[in-house]
Design a protein around this motif. Sequence first.
Motif, PDB file in Angstrom:
ATOM      1  N   HIS A  85      63.063 -80.287  46.547  1.00 53.88           N
ATOM      2  CA  HIS A  85      63.345 -78.956  46.004  1.00 53.88           C
ATOM      3  C   HIS A  85      62.085 -78.091  45.983  1.00 53.88           C
ATOM      4  O   HIS A  85      62.111 -76.914  46.366  1.00 53.88           O
ATOM      5  N   ARG A  86      60.978 -78.682  45.559  1.00 54.57           N
ATOM      6  CA  ARG A  86      59.704 -77.959  45.473  1.00 54.57           C
ATOM      7  C   ARG A  86      59.268 -77.468  46.859  1.00 54.57           C
ATOM      8  O   ARG A  86      58.934 -76.294  47.045  1.00 54.57           O
ATOM      9  N   ILE A  87      59.292 -78.362  47.839  1.00 49.49           N
ATOM     10  CA  ILE A  87      58.866 -77.999  49.193  1.00 49.49           C
ATOM     11  C   ILE A  87      59.801 -76.951  49.786  1.00 49.49           C
ATOM     12  O   ILE A  87      59.357 -76.004  50.436  1.00 49.49           O
ATOM     13  N   ALA A  88      61.104 -77.102  49.552  1.00 47.01           N
ATOM     14  CA  ALA A  88      62.073 -76.113  50.053  1.00 47.01           C
ATOM     15  C   ALA A  88      61.784 -74.732  49.467  1.00 47.01           C
ATOM     16  O   ALA A  88      61.859 -73.716  50.174  1.00 47.01           O
ATOM     17  N   PRO A  98      47.924 -74.760  55.477  1.00 43.92           N
ATOM     18  CA  PRO A  98      46.580 -74.709  56.059  1.00 43.92           C
ATOM     19  C   PRO A  98      46.492 -75.709  57.216  1.00 43.92           C
ATOM     20  O   PRO A  98      47.218 -76.707  57.236  1.00 43.92           O
ATOM     21  N   GLU A  99      45.603 -75.457  58.145  1.00 42.20           N
ATOM     22  CA  GLU A  99      45.457 -76.334  59.303  1.00 42.20           C
ATOM     23  C   GLU A  99      45.117 -77.760  58.864  1.00 42.20           C
ATOM     24  O   GLU A  99      44.272 -77.964  57.995  1.00 42.20           O
ATOM     25  N   GLY A 100      45.772 -78.728  59.460  1.00 42.07           N
ATOM     26  CA  GLY A 100      45.505 -80.129  59.156  1.00 42.07           C
ATOM     27  C   GLY A 100      46.253 -80.657  57.942  1.00 42.07           C
ATOM     28  O   GLY A 100      46.115 -81.818  57.588  1.00 42.07           O
ATOM     29  N   GLU A 101      47.045 -79.827  57.290  1.00 37.96           N
ATOM     30  CA  GLU A 101      47.805 -80.253  56.110  1.00 37.96           C
ATOM     31  C   GLU A 101      49.270 -80.453  56.475  1.00 37.96           C
ATOM     32  O   GLU A 101      49.757 -79.917  57.474  1.00 37.96           O
ATOM     33  N   THR A 102      49.959 -81.233  55.661  1.00 43.86           N
ATOM     34  CA  THR A 102      51.402 -81.398  55.778  1.00 43.86           C
ATOM     35  C   THR A 102      52.014 -81.014  54.439  1.00 43.86           C
ATOM     36  O   THR A 102      51.310 -80.920  53.429  1.00 43.86           O
ATOM     37  N   TRP A 103      53.327 -80.817  54.425  1.00 40.35           N
ATOM     38  CA  TRP A 103      53.978 -80.507  53.159  1.00 40.35           C
ATOM     39  C   TRP A 103      53.821 -81.667  52.184  1.00 40.35           C
ATOM     40  O   TRP A 103      53.665 -81.454  50.984  1.00 40.35           O
ATOM     41  N   ASP A 104      53.830 -82.884  52.705  1.00 41.16           N
ATOM     42  CA  ASP A 104      53.640 -84.050  51.834  1.00 41.16           C
ATOM     43  C   ASP A 104      52.254 -84.055  51.202  1.00 41.16           C
ATOM     44  O   ASP A 104      52.104 -84.352  50.014  1.00 41.16           O
ATOM     45  N   SER A 105      51.226 -83.718  51.989  1.00 34.11           N
ATOM     46  CA  SER A 105      49.863 -83.724  51.438  1.00 34.11           C
ATOM     47  C   SER A 105      49.680 -82.603  50.414  1.00 34.11           C
ATOM     48  O   SER A 105      49.041 -82.792  49.381  1.00 34.11           O
ATOM     49  N   ILE A 106      50.265 -81.437  50.686  1.00 34.02           N
ATOM     50  CA  ILE A 106      50.189 -80.323  49.724  1.00 34.02           C
ATOM     51  C   ILE A 106      50.924 -80.713  48.442  1.00 34.02           C
ATOM     52  O   ILE A 106      50.428 -80.471  47.332  1.00 34.02           O
ATOM     53  N   ARG A 108      51.421 -83.719  47.266  1.00 38.28           N
ATOM     54  CA  ARG A 108      50.633 -84.737  46.576  1.00 38.28           C
ATOM     55  C   ARG A 108      49.494 -84.069  45.806  1.00 38.28           C
ATOM     56  O   ARG A 108      49.237 -84.392  44.647  1.00 38.28           O
ATOM     57  N   LYS A 109      48.786 -83.115  46.442  1.00 34.40           N
ATOM     58  CA  LYS A 109      47.702 -82.398  45.757  1.00 34.40           C
ATOM     59  C   LYS A 109      48.246 -81.632  44.553  1.00 34.40           C
ATOM     60  O   LYS A 109      47.624 -81.593  43.491  1.00 34.40           O
ATOM     61  N   TYR A 110      49.404 -81.013  44.728  1.00 37.84           N
ATOM     62  CA  TYR A 110      50.023 -80.236  43.656  1.00 37.84           C
ATOM     63  C   TYR A 110      50.347 -81.141  42.463  1.00 37.84           C
ATOM     64  O   TYR A 110      50.065 -80.805  41.320  1.00 37.84           O
ATOM     65  N   ILE A 111      50.918 -82.293  42.735  1.00 39.11           N
ATOM     66  CA  ILE A 111      51.286 -83.232  41.661  1.00 39.11           C
ATOM     67  C   ILE A 111      50.041 -83.773  40.961  1.00 39.11           C
ATOM     68  O   ILE A 111      49.996 -83.864  39.736  1.00 39.11           O
ATOM     69  N   ASP A 112      49.014 -84.116  41.741  1.00 38.06           N
ATOM     70  CA  ASP A 112      47.804 -84.722  41.179  1.00 38.06           C
ATOM     71  C   ASP A 112      46.899 -83.730  40.469  1.00 38.06           C
ATOM     72  O   ASP A 112      46.062 -84.117  39.656  1.00 38.06           O
ATOM     73  N   CYS A 113      47.042 -82.458  40.773  1.00 35.83           N
ATOM     74  CA  CYS A 113      46.160 -81.433  40.196  1.00 35.83           C
ATOM     75  C   CYS A 113      46.457 -81.266  38.701  1.00 35.83           C
ATOM     76  O   CYS A 113      47.600 -81.043  38.305  1.00 35.83           O
ATOM     77  N   THR A 114      45.414 -81.360  37.881  1.00 36.38           N
ATOM     78  CA  THR A 114      45.588 -81.239  36.426  1.00 36.38           C
ATOM     79  C   THR A 114      44.901 -79.996  35.866  1.00 36.38           C
ATOM     80  O   THR A 114      45.185 -79.590  34.753  1.00 36.38           O
ATOM     81  N   ASN A 142      45.298 -72.123  46.943  1.00 28.85           N
ATOM     82  CA  ASN A 142      44.987 -73.231  46.040  1.00 28.85           C
ATOM     83  C   ASN A 142      46.006 -73.323  44.913  1.00 28.85           C
ATOM     84  O   ASN A 142      46.974 -72.564  44.882  1.00 28.85           O
ATOM     85  N   ILE A 143      45.758 -74.231  43.977  1.00 27.25           N
ATOM     86  CA  ILE A 143      46.667 -74.469  42.861  1.00 27.25           C
ATOM     87  C   ILE A 143      46.033 -73.861  41.617  1.00 27.25           C
ATOM     88  O   ILE A 143      44.910 -74.220  41.247  1.00 27.25           O
ATOM     89  N   VAL A 144      46.741 -72.924  41.012  1.00 27.86           N
ATOM     90  CA  VAL A 144      46.169 -72.161  39.900  1.00 27.86           C
ATOM     91  C   VAL A 144      47.131 -72.103  38.719  1.00 27.86           C
ATOM     92  O   VAL A 144      48.311 -72.398  38.852  1.00 27.86           O
ATOM     93  N   CYS A 145      46.582 -71.676  37.572  1.00 27.30           N
ATOM     94  CA  CYS A 145      47.405 -71.492  36.379  1.00 27.30           C
ATOM     95  C   CYS A 145      48.159 -70.165  36.495  1.00 27.30           C
ATOM     96  O   CYS A 145      47.871 -69.343  37.366  1.00 27.30           O
ATOM     97  N   CYS A 146      49.089 -69.957  35.605  1.00 32.65           N
ATOM     98  CA  CYS A 146      49.918 -68.754  35.624  1.00 32.65           C
ATOM     99  C   CYS A 146      49.056 -67.489  35.532  1.00 32.65           C
ATOM    100  O   CYS A 146      49.266 -66.524  36.263  1.00 32.65           O
TER     101      CYS A 146
END
Length: 163
Positions: A85-88, A98-106, A108-114, A142-146
């Motif tokens: 759902h998130r990727i969709a 970004p170049e060299g990234e996949t939706w799975d890697s993005i 994973r980074k999104y989930i792991d980012c605190t 990148n992954i940011v706060c609201c």
Amino acid sequence: MPWSKEETAIYNKQRYQLNKDKIKQQAQEYKELNKDKISQQKKLHYQLNKEKINQKQKEYYHLNKEEINKKNREYSQTDAGKKSHRIANWKRQGMILPEGETWDSINRKYIDCTNCEQCDNVFKNSLDKHLDHCHTSGFIRNIVCCRCNQLRAVEDAKNLILE
């Protein structure tokens, strides 16, 4: 004396059980060697039987609507369902990897980012976490706060006006 149908069935079943791995391997090899041919056959079959196939799918859905909806609700609560759902949603918003990234890697980074990658504040909850992207190009930043996401949006809007 020829075998009866039952004896033939038993023999074939035993033969299959003894050679199951070999048969599966042969089938896999055939599929690999004939991918294009199989794909074309499936497409042709679908084109020739499109209405019948669609009608059967509709009938199946109407007969099993409650069960299908229940399974969909259950799936949406699993990690795989949430990821899907998130990727969709990201794709629907027009985000570009970004170049060299996949939706799975993005993902994973999104989930792991605190922490927010802009201001380093800890995310308060899942609603506070945003995958920031340029609204003109669609490229993920990148992954940011609201708060940082809103500030970036205002910044982007100002840059658009100036251009």
